[in-house]
Design a protein around this motif. Structure first.
Motif, PDB file in Angstrom:
ATOM      1  N   ARG A 102       9.588  -1.874   6.968  1.00  0.00           N
ATOM      2  CA  ARG A 102       9.063  -0.858   6.043  1.00  0.00           C
ATOM      3  C   ARG A 102       9.606  -1.074   4.631  1.00  0.00           C
ATOM      4  NH1 ARG A 102      10.171   5.710   6.241  1.00  0.00           N
ATOM      5  NH2 ARG A 102       8.731   6.255   4.545  1.00  0.00           N
TER       6      ARG A 102
ATOM      7  N   GLU B 142       3.780  -0.506  -1.558  1.00  0.00           N
ATOM      8  CA  GLU B 142       3.147   0.593  -0.828  1.00  0.00           C
ATOM      9  C   GLU B 142       4.016   0.985   0.371  1.00  0.00           C
ATOM     10  OE1 GLU B 142      -1.591   0.175  -1.176  1.00  0.00           O
ATOM     11  OE2 GLU B 142      -0.645  -1.576  -0.276  1.00  0.00           O
ATOM     12  N   ASP B 143       4.014   2.275   0.664  1.00  0.00           N
ATOM     13  CA  ASP B 143       4.738   2.767   1.838  1.00  0.00           C
ATOM     14  C   ASP B 143       3.857   2.570   3.059  1.00  0.00           C
ATOM     15  OD1 ASP B 143       6.075   4.110   3.845  1.00  0.00           O
ATOM     16  OD2 ASP B 143       6.589   5.835   2.620  1.00  0.00           O
TER      17      ASP B 143
ATOM     18  N   ILE C 258       4.081   3.641   6.037  1.00  0.00           N
ATOM     19  CA  ILE C 258       3.810   4.867   6.796  1.00  0.00           C
ATOM     20  C   ILE C 258       2.638   5.623   6.195  1.00  0.00           C
ATOM     21  CG2 ILE C 258       4.720   7.170   7.354  1.00  0.00           C
ATOM     22  CD1 ILE C 258       7.394   5.924   7.868  1.00  0.00           C
ATOM     23  N   GLU C 259       2.606   5.745   4.879  1.00  0.00           N
ATOM     24  CA  GLU C 259       1.502   6.450   4.227  1.00  0.00           C
ATOM     25  C   GLU C 259       0.185   5.722   4.434  1.00  0.00           C
ATOM     26  OE1 GLU C 259       2.450   7.119   0.155  1.00  0.00           O
ATOM     27  OE2 GLU C 259       4.199   8.392   0.600  1.00  0.00           O
TER      28      GLU C 259
ATOM     29  N   CYS D 123      -0.665   3.901   7.068  1.00  0.00           N
ATOM     30  CA  CYS D 123      -1.090   4.138   8.448  1.00  0.00           C
ATOM     31  C   CYS D 123      -1.701   5.530   8.611  1.00  0.00           C
ATOM     32  CB  CYS D 123       0.100   3.994   9.407  1.00  0.00           C
ATOM     33  SG  CYS D 123       0.620   2.297   9.691  1.00  0.00           S
ATOM     34  N   GLN D 124      -1.119   6.498   7.954  1.00  0.00           N
ATOM     35  CA  GLN D 124      -1.569   7.877   8.122  1.00  0.00           C
ATOM     36  C   GLN D 124      -2.951   8.117   7.553  1.00  0.00           C
ATOM     37  OE1 GLN D 124       1.735   9.992   6.375  1.00  0.00           O
ATOM     38  NE2 GLN D 124       2.854  10.078   8.321  1.00  0.00           N
ATOM     39  N   ASN D 125      -3.432   7.202   6.737  1.00  0.00           N
ATOM     40  CA  ASN D 125      -4.762   7.341   6.153  1.00  0.00           C
ATOM     41  C   ASN D 125      -5.848   6.719   7.018  1.00  0.00           C
ATOM     42  OD1 ASN D 125      -3.841   8.683   3.847  1.00  0.00           O
ATOM     43  ND2 ASN D 125      -3.391   6.748   2.793  1.00  0.00           N
TER      44      ASN D 125
ATOM     45  N   SER E  32      -2.226   6.045  12.677  1.00  0.00           N
ATOM     46  CA  SER E  32      -1.398   7.185  12.282  1.00  0.00           C
ATOM     47  C   SER E  32      -0.226   7.336  13.240  1.00  0.00           C
ATOM     48  CB  SER E  32      -2.243   8.462  12.259  1.00  0.00           C
ATOM     49  OG  SER E  32      -1.451   9.571  11.900  1.00  0.00           O
TER      50      SER E  32
ATOM     51  N   SER F  86       2.628   4.936  12.659  1.00  0.00           N
ATOM     52  CA  SER F  86       3.542   5.241  11.557  1.00  0.00           C
ATOM     53  C   SER F  86       4.816   5.902  12.052  1.00  0.00           C
ATOM     54  CB  SER F  86       2.849   6.138  10.527  1.00  0.00           C
ATOM     55  OG  SER F  86       2.589   7.425  11.055  1.00  0.00           O
TER      56      SER F  86
END
Length: 317
Positions: free
Chosen positions: A47, A56-57, A59-60, A62-64, A70, A73
Motif C-alpha cells: 500500500r 494513489e491510495d 484502498i480508496e 478498491c472501494q470505488n 471493495s 481493500s
C-alpha cells in the motif's frame, strides 16, 4: 493454531508487485489472487509503495469498484484497524446494532489486539469505543456483557489459575443452574469483567468437568431471556471459536438469503488465524468442504473468486 501466509515471493520486489496490481485492473481475478496471497505486513508495504509510485491510495481505489474489490481493500488494513472499522459499522451502519460482530472482537481476539483496536478506533473516529458501546439506546444485555469484557481486556492477570476456574464455575452454578434455574446477572458480569478470555475458557471447561455438562446447556432455557441467550453466545465464542464460526458460516450460506456481510467479516478476519480449523469443523459438522459450499451458494463472479481465494490461501500454506 495460527496459519501462515503464502507470502511474497523472494524474486519479486514490492515495486514489481505494485506494477502487477496496477496492470491488473482489467483482470480482477488476477488482482484477487495477488492481494489475497500477501501477509499483513506485506500488504502494508505494498500500500505504501503503491502510493509512492502512483500517488494513489490503493484502498480508496478498491472501494470505488465492485464488492469484491471493495472487500479486498480491507485486507490492506492491519487486523486492529480492520476490527475498528468492523466495530464502527456494527454500531452505526444499520438500524440495529450488530452485537455478534462486537462480541467476536471482544472474545476471539487477544487482549493486546483488543487494546490496539481501542486505540485505532479512537484515532479514526475521535471517540472511545467503550463510550459508543455504553451509549447504545435502548440498553441491551449484550451491551452489559461488552462493557464487562472490555474491562477484562484492560486489566487482568496474565496467568491462568485452575483454582480460580473451579471457584468461578461453582459460583456460576450456585447462582444459576443450582439456584432454581435462575441466572444472577451481577455474578456473571463480575466474572466476565475480572477474568481474561483464557481464564474464562478454563472456567467453562471446569464447569463441564465438575457438573458433567456444558454451561451452555443450562443457558438453552428460554426463560433466562435475552441475557441468558447472550451469555450462551459469548461462552460458545470463548470455548470453541472455530466451531462458532463454522456454524455461523453455514447459516450465512444456507439461510434463506446469503449473508455476505457476516461471511466476509469472518473469512477476512480469520484468514490468517484459524481458518484451517474452521474448515475442519465445517467439514466435520456438515459433511461438505467450505469451498464447495461457497461455490454452491454464491453466484460465479469476482466476489466468489475472492472468497474462494481466501480458502485456497489457507489450503496452500
Amino acid at each position: 493454531m495460527a496459519t501462515k501466509s503464502v507470502g511474497l515471493s523472494r524474486t519479486k520486489s514490492f515495486e514489481s508487485i505494485c506494477k502487477e496490481i496496477h496492470d491488473s485492473w482489467g483482470e480482477k481475478k488476477v488482482l484477487i489472487q495477488v492481494l489475497v496471497g500477501l501477509s499483513h505486513s506485506e500488504s502494508r508495504e505494498v500500500r505504501e509503495t503503491y502510493m509512492k509510485i502512483y500517488g494513489e491510495d490503493f484502498i480508496e481505489l478498491c472501494q470505488n469498484f465492485d464488492q469484491a474489490l471493495s472487500s479486498l481493500s480491507s485486507l490492506m488494513l492491519s487486523p486492529f484497524e480492520r476490527d475498528a472499522v468492523v466495530a464502527r459499522e456494527a454500531l452505526y451502519q444499520n438500524d440495529s446494532v450488530n452485537y455478534k460482530a462486537l462480541i467476536e472482537i471482544f472474545t476471539c481476539r487477544k487482549s493486546s489486539h483488543v487494546l490496539l483496536i481501542l486505540q485505532a478506533y479512537l484515532a479514526k473516529y475521535r471517540r472511545p469505543l467503550d463510550l459508543d458501546i455504553a451509549s447504545i439506546e435502548p440498553p441491551h444485555p449484550y451491551q452489559k456483557i461488552l462493557k464487562a469484557l472490555s474491562a477484562s481486556h484492560k486489566a487482568h492477570p496474565a496467568d491462568i489459575s485452575q483454582h480460580i476456574a473451579k471457584c468461578d464455575s461453582r459460583r456460576l452454578y450456585q447462582t444459576g443452574e443450582g439456584n432454581l434455574g435462575a441466572i444472577d446477572e451481577a455474578v456473571v458480569l463480575e466474572i466476565f469483567s475480572k477474568r481474561s478470555i483464557s481464564q474464562l475458557k478454563l472456567t467453562f471447561f471446569s464447569y463441564k468437568h465438575i457438573y458433567g455438562h456444558n454451561y451452555t446447556s443450562f443457558l438453552k432455557n428460554e426463560e433466562l431471556g435475552e441475557f441468558g441467550g447472550a451469555v450462551r453466545v459469548v461462552a460458545k465464542c470463548i470455548c470453541s471459536p472455530a466451531g462458532y464460526y463454522a456454524k455461523t458460516l453455514y447459516g450465512c450460506l444456507k439461510g434463506r438469503t446469503t449473508d455476505k456481510g457476516t461471511m466476509e467479516r469472518i473469512m477476512v478476519s480469520r484468514a490468517d488465524v484459524d481458518m484451517d480449523e474452521i474448515q475442519r469443523d465445517f467439514k466435520k459438522k456438515y459433511g461438505e468442504e467450505l469451498r464447495n459450499a461457497i461455490c454452491d451458494s454464491i453466484p460465479e463472479g469476482n466476489y466468489r473468486d475472492f472468497l474462494v481465494a481466501l480458502v485456497t490461501k489457507i489450503s496452500t500454506c
